[in-house]
Design a protein around this motif. Structure first.
Motif, PDB file in Angstrom:
ATOM      1  N   THR A 163       0.851  -1.194   0.000  1.00 57.07           N
ATOM      2  CA  THR A 163       0.000   0.000   0.000  1.00 57.07           C
ATOM      3  C   THR A 163       0.885   1.242   0.000  1.00 57.07           C
ATOM      4  O   THR A 163       2.062   1.185   0.424  1.00 57.07           O
ATOM      5  N   PRO A 164       0.385   2.375  -0.485  1.00 58.74           N
ATOM      6  CA  PRO A 164       1.202   3.598  -0.498  1.00 58.74           C
ATOM      7  C   PRO A 164       1.741   3.941   0.888  1.00 58.74           C
ATOM      8  O   PRO A 164       2.888   4.380   1.015  1.00 58.74           O
ATOM      9  N   GLU A 165       0.914   3.719   1.931  1.00 55.64           N
ATOM     10  CA  GLU A 165       1.366   4.044   3.290  1.00 55.64           C
ATOM     11  C   GLU A 165       2.542   3.164   3.674  1.00 55.64           C
ATOM     12  O   GLU A 165       3.542   3.652   4.226  1.00 55.64           O
ATOM     13  N   ASP A 166       2.423   1.809   3.383  1.00 59.05           N
ATOM     14  CA  ASP A 166       3.513   0.903   3.770  1.00 59.05           C
ATOM     15  C   ASP A 166       4.734   1.097   2.878  1.00 59.05           C
ATOM     16  O   ASP A 166       5.869   0.930   3.324  1.00 59.05           O
ATOM     17  N   ALA A 167       4.502   1.431   1.619  1.00 60.60           N
ATOM     18  CA  ALA A 167       5.643   1.657   0.728  1.00 60.60           C
ATOM     19  C   ALA A 167       6.469   2.852   1.179  1.00 60.60           C
ATOM     20  O   ALA A 167       7.680   2.899   0.940  1.00 60.60           O
ATOM     21  N   ALA A 168       5.826   3.817   1.837  1.00 64.50           N
ATOM     22  CA  ALA A 168       6.537   5.025   2.273  1.00 64.50           C
ATOM     23  C   ALA A 168       7.289   4.818   3.587  1.00 64.50           C
ATOM     24  O   ALA A 168       8.047   5.682   4.010  1.00 64.50           O
ATOM     25  N   LEU A 169       7.091   3.681   4.236  1.00 61.17           N
ATOM     26  CA  LEU A 169       7.757   3.421   5.522  1.00 61.17           C
ATOM     27  C   LEU A 169       9.243   3.181   5.300  1.00 61.17           C
ATOM     28  O   LEU A 169       9.691   2.741   4.242  1.00 61.17           O
ATOM     29  N   SER A 170       9.991   3.470   6.359  1.00 57.19           N
ATOM     30  CA  SER A 170      11.438   3.193   6.340  1.00 57.19           C
ATOM     31  C   SER A 170      11.650   1.693   6.487  1.00 57.19           C
ATOM     32  O   SER A 170      10.734   0.958   6.873  1.00 57.19           O
ATOM     33  N   PRO A 171      12.857   1.176   6.170  1.00 58.71           N
ATOM     34  CA  PRO A 171      13.117  -0.260   6.321  1.00 58.71           C
ATOM     35  C   PRO A 171      12.803  -0.768   7.727  1.00 58.71           C
ATOM     36  O   PRO A 171      12.208  -1.842   7.876  1.00 58.71           O
ATOM     37  N   ALA A 172      13.199  -0.018   8.757  1.00 62.38           N
ATOM     38  CA  ALA A 172      12.923  -0.460  10.123  1.00 62.38           C
ATOM     39  C   ALA A 172      11.428  -0.520  10.367  1.00 62.38           C
ATOM     40  O   ALA A 172      10.905  -1.436  11.017  1.00 62.38           O
ATOM     41  N   GLU A 173      10.705   0.486   9.842  1.00 63.51           N
ATOM     42  CA  GLU A 173       9.259   0.514  10.031  1.00 63.51           C
ATOM     43  C   GLU A 173       8.582  -0.624   9.254  1.00 63.51           C
ATOM     44  O   GLU A 173       7.579  -1.200   9.705  1.00 63.51           O
ATOM     45  N   LYS A 174       9.141  -0.921   8.098  1.00 65.94           N
ATOM     46  CA  LYS A 174       8.582  -2.051   7.335  1.00 65.94           C
ATOM     47  C   LYS A 174       8.764  -3.365   8.093  1.00 65.94           C
ATOM     48  O   LYS A 174       7.858  -4.218   8.133  1.00 65.94           O
ATOM     49  N   LEU A 175       9.938  -3.507   8.711  1.00 69.58           N
ATOM     50  CA  LEU A 175      10.167  -4.719   9.502  1.00 69.58           C
ATOM     51  C   LEU A 175       9.220  -4.775  10.684  1.00 69.58           C
ATOM     52  O   LEU A 175       8.685  -5.839  11.049  1.00 69.58           O
ATOM     53  N   GLU A 176       9.029  -3.632  11.320  1.00 74.24           N
ATOM     54  CA  GLU A 176       8.115  -3.567  12.455  1.00 74.24           C
ATOM     55  C   GLU A 176       6.690  -3.894  12.009  1.00 74.24           C
ATOM     56  O   GLU A 176       5.951  -4.606  12.693  1.00 74.24           O
ATOM     57  N   ARG A 177       6.316  -3.341  10.842  1.00 75.81           N
ATOM     58  CA  ARG A 177       4.987  -3.607  10.307  1.00 75.81           C
ATOM     59  C   ARG A 177       4.810  -5.097   9.995  1.00 75.81           C
ATOM     60  O   ARG A 177       3.763  -5.693  10.272  1.00 75.81           O
ATOM     61  N   ALA A 178       5.852  -5.733   9.441  1.00 76.22           N
ATOM     62  CA  ALA A 178       5.801  -7.167   9.135  1.00 76.22           C
ATOM     63  C   ALA A 178       5.634  -7.986  10.411  1.00 76.22           C
ATOM     64  O   ALA A 178       4.840  -8.940  10.472  1.00 76.22           O
ATOM     65  N   ASN A 179       6.396  -7.623  11.470  1.00 66.47           N
ATOM     66  CA  ASN A 179       6.267  -8.326  12.750  1.00 66.47           C
ATOM     67  C   ASN A 179       4.861  -8.185  13.313  1.00 66.47           C
ATOM     68  O   ASN A 179       4.292  -9.117  13.882  1.00 66.47           O
ATOM     69  N   GLU A 180       4.305  -6.976  13.159  1.00 65.47           N
ATOM     70  CA  GLU A 180       2.960  -6.733  13.669  1.00 65.47           C
ATOM     71  C   GLU A 180       1.941  -7.618  12.940  1.00 65.47           C
ATOM     72  O   GLU A 180       1.004  -8.138  13.557  1.00 65.47           O
ATOM     73  N   LEU A 181       2.149  -7.812  11.620  1.00 67.09           N
ATOM     74  CA  LEU A 181       1.194  -8.619  10.840  1.00 67.09           C
ATOM     75  C   LEU A 181       1.201 -10.098  11.255  1.00 67.09           C
ATOM     76  O   LEU A 181       0.144 -10.725  11.348  1.00 67.09           O
ATOM     77  N   VAL A 182       2.404 -10.692  11.471  1.00 62.24           N
ATOM     78  CA  VAL A 182       2.469 -12.142  11.741  1.00 62.24           C
ATOM     79  C   VAL A 182       2.458 -12.461  13.224  1.00 62.24           C
ATOM     80  O   VAL A 182       2.314 -13.642  13.594  1.00 62.24           O
ATOM     81  N   LEU A 183       2.624 -11.441  14.062  1.00 64.02           N
ATOM     82  CA  LEU A 183       2.624 -11.717  15.507  1.00 64.02           C
ATOM     83  C   LEU A 183       1.472 -11.012  16.216  1.00 64.02           C
ATOM     84  O   LEU A 183       1.279 -11.205  17.426  1.00 64.02           O
TER      85      LEU A 183
END
Length: 455
Positions: A163-183
């Motif tokens: 999504t545009p919001e997730d694409a604009a996230l920094s690498p660390a934020e993307k990793l955090e977002r990924a952790n939030e999705l699976v955990l």
């Protein structure tokens, strides 16, 4: 008239045939019902085996579904937390190649059919598909954050767009977002919903299969019990048949055999059929006694050879008034030379051998006789010139047997003259039967012996 009372002149007693028919009919009926019961038991067993196999397949499929789902979840979480591409590879190997979860779902789909279990399975598949999208999205976030090249199994994520919001996230934020999705709680909720739907599907299917197993088990049990009872009935029918056979047939037959061996009349007993046979035998026995008395006066046996002697021959020849008779006169060729060369003991054995061959070759209704030192004769009753080929075959068999020296007797040859009783138009009718046979024998001797001739 009731069976067993007997009418005038008719032996009484149970008809073994009637008893056998009744018992056989019962046995056939029991056999047919047994076959039906066994067929029913086999069908029930096959249904029970099929239900059991389905039950086991359902259990295994549910376990495989759970194991596959747990494995995919573990690999996703490991990849998101450790960013190790090998876990992403493991995920896609399991999802696209091993496919334990998909294969288990297919198996369950085949088993559930149109039932509540199918509804639960469909829901589980919907939740699983939604969860798979969350997992792939989370893995794509990690790939973007880590800058992992799109090759190999990683390329499987190329169709995922952030999504545009997730694409604009920094690498660390993307990793955090990924952790939030699976955990996070949403992932856990989907996971729990899948487990619940799978459990409900399994329970519904297991319940149905359990009822099917119980039903087929009951059917199998009742069929086997019926088959057992029918087998017992068959055994009883066989026992009844055997007892009837023993009491009505075998025991009386044994008594009949003993009576026949003793040479006495038979006491009628057992089945009605055997009583009739006993009466018929007794009539023949009485007739034989009368016949034997007559034969005893004329059937004197030659002491050396065991066949009829000359007295019997002359008596039979004198009584032969029928045209259907044949006479064979036989001389052993050069018998005196055998006695002179080998001795009288061998000569006696030669006479016995010839007599034995005559007795063996001709019918029981014929009369082989020794009428002189080395002279033999055979009177054949009910014989016409049409049986000349038969007589020829008998003579050839005798001649062949007499050439065999394995018994210590030197080879023997015979001169044989054969004559038939004259027909009404025979020109030699006034010429006696013996004279015509003797004339045929004389011609054989004149021709050099070791042969035979028909008059």
């Amino acid at each position: 008239m009731a069976e067993g009372t007997g009418g005038a002149g008719t032996p009484s007693g149970i008809k073994f045939r009637s008893l056998a028919v009744v018992i056989a009919a019962v046995a056939v009926l029991l056999s047919l019902v047994s076959l039906f019961s066994i067929g029913r038991a086999v069908a029930a067993y096959e249904e029970f085996a099929e239900a059991t196999e389905s039950y086991i397949a359902c259990e295994n499929a549910a376990n495989q579904l759970q194991a596959g789902s747990d494995y995919l979840t573990t690999q996703v979480r490991l990849f998101v937390t450790r960013r190790d591409v090998s876990h992403l590879n493991n995920f896609f190997i399991e999802a696209r190649e091993t496919r334990r979860r998909d294969l288990a779902v297919e198996t369950l789909g085949e088993l559930v059919g149109e039932s509540d279990a199918h509804t639960y399975l469909d829901r589980a598949l919907e939740y699983s598909s939604e969860l798979l999208e969350i997992e792939r999205y989370a893995m794509r976030l990690v790939v973007e954050a880590e800058g992992i090249p799109m090759r190999g199994y990683v390329e499987q994520l190329s169709d995922i767009e952030l999504t545009p919001e997730d694409a604009a996230l920094s690498p660390a934020e993307k990793l955090e977002r990924a952790n939030e999705l699976v955990l996070g709680e949403e992932y856990q909720r989907y996971d729990q919903l899948i487990d619940q739907c799978v459990a409900l599907c399994k329970d519904s299917l297991m319940s149905r299969l359990g009822l099917e197993r119980s039903r087929t088990s009951n059917t199998l049990g009742s069929s086997l019990r019926l088959a057992r009872d029918l087998v017992v009935g068959l055994v009883l029918a066989v026992v009844a048949m055997v007892l009837g056979l023993v009491s009505l047939v075998l025991v009386p037959l044994h008594a009949y055999v003993q009576g026949i061996e003793r040479g006495s009349r038979l006491e009628a007993s057992g089945a009605r059929e055997l009583r009739i046979l006993a009466d018929a035998y007794n009539e023949m026995f009485d007739e034989n006694l009368r016949s034997n008395e007559q034969l005893r006066r004329k059937s004197q046996v030659d002491a050396l050879t065991g066949i009829y002697n000359r007295e019997v021959f002359e008596g039979l020849l004198g009584e032969t008034a029928t045209d259907e008779v044949a006479l064979l006169l036989l001389d052993i060729d050069h018998f005196k030379e055998i006695n002179d060369t080998y001795g009288h003991l061998v000569g006696d054995e030669a006479l016995k051998k010839v007599a034995a061959q005559l007795a063996h070759a001709f019918r029981s209704s014929d009369y082989p006789c020794r009428i002189g030192g080395d002279e033999f004769a055979v009177i054949m009753m009910q014989a016409t010139p049409e049986i000349s080929p038969v007589i020829t075959a008998k003579i050839e068999a005798i001649r062949t047997a007499l050439l065999d020296t394995s018994d210590g007797v030197p080879p023997l040859t015979l001169s044989i003259g054969i004559a038939f009783g004259p027909g009404p138009d025979d020109e030699t009718r006034d010429m006696g039967l013996y004279k015509r046979a003797d004339e045929a024998l004389y011609r054989v001797k004149e021709a050099g012996r070791n042969g035979y001739q028909f008059w």
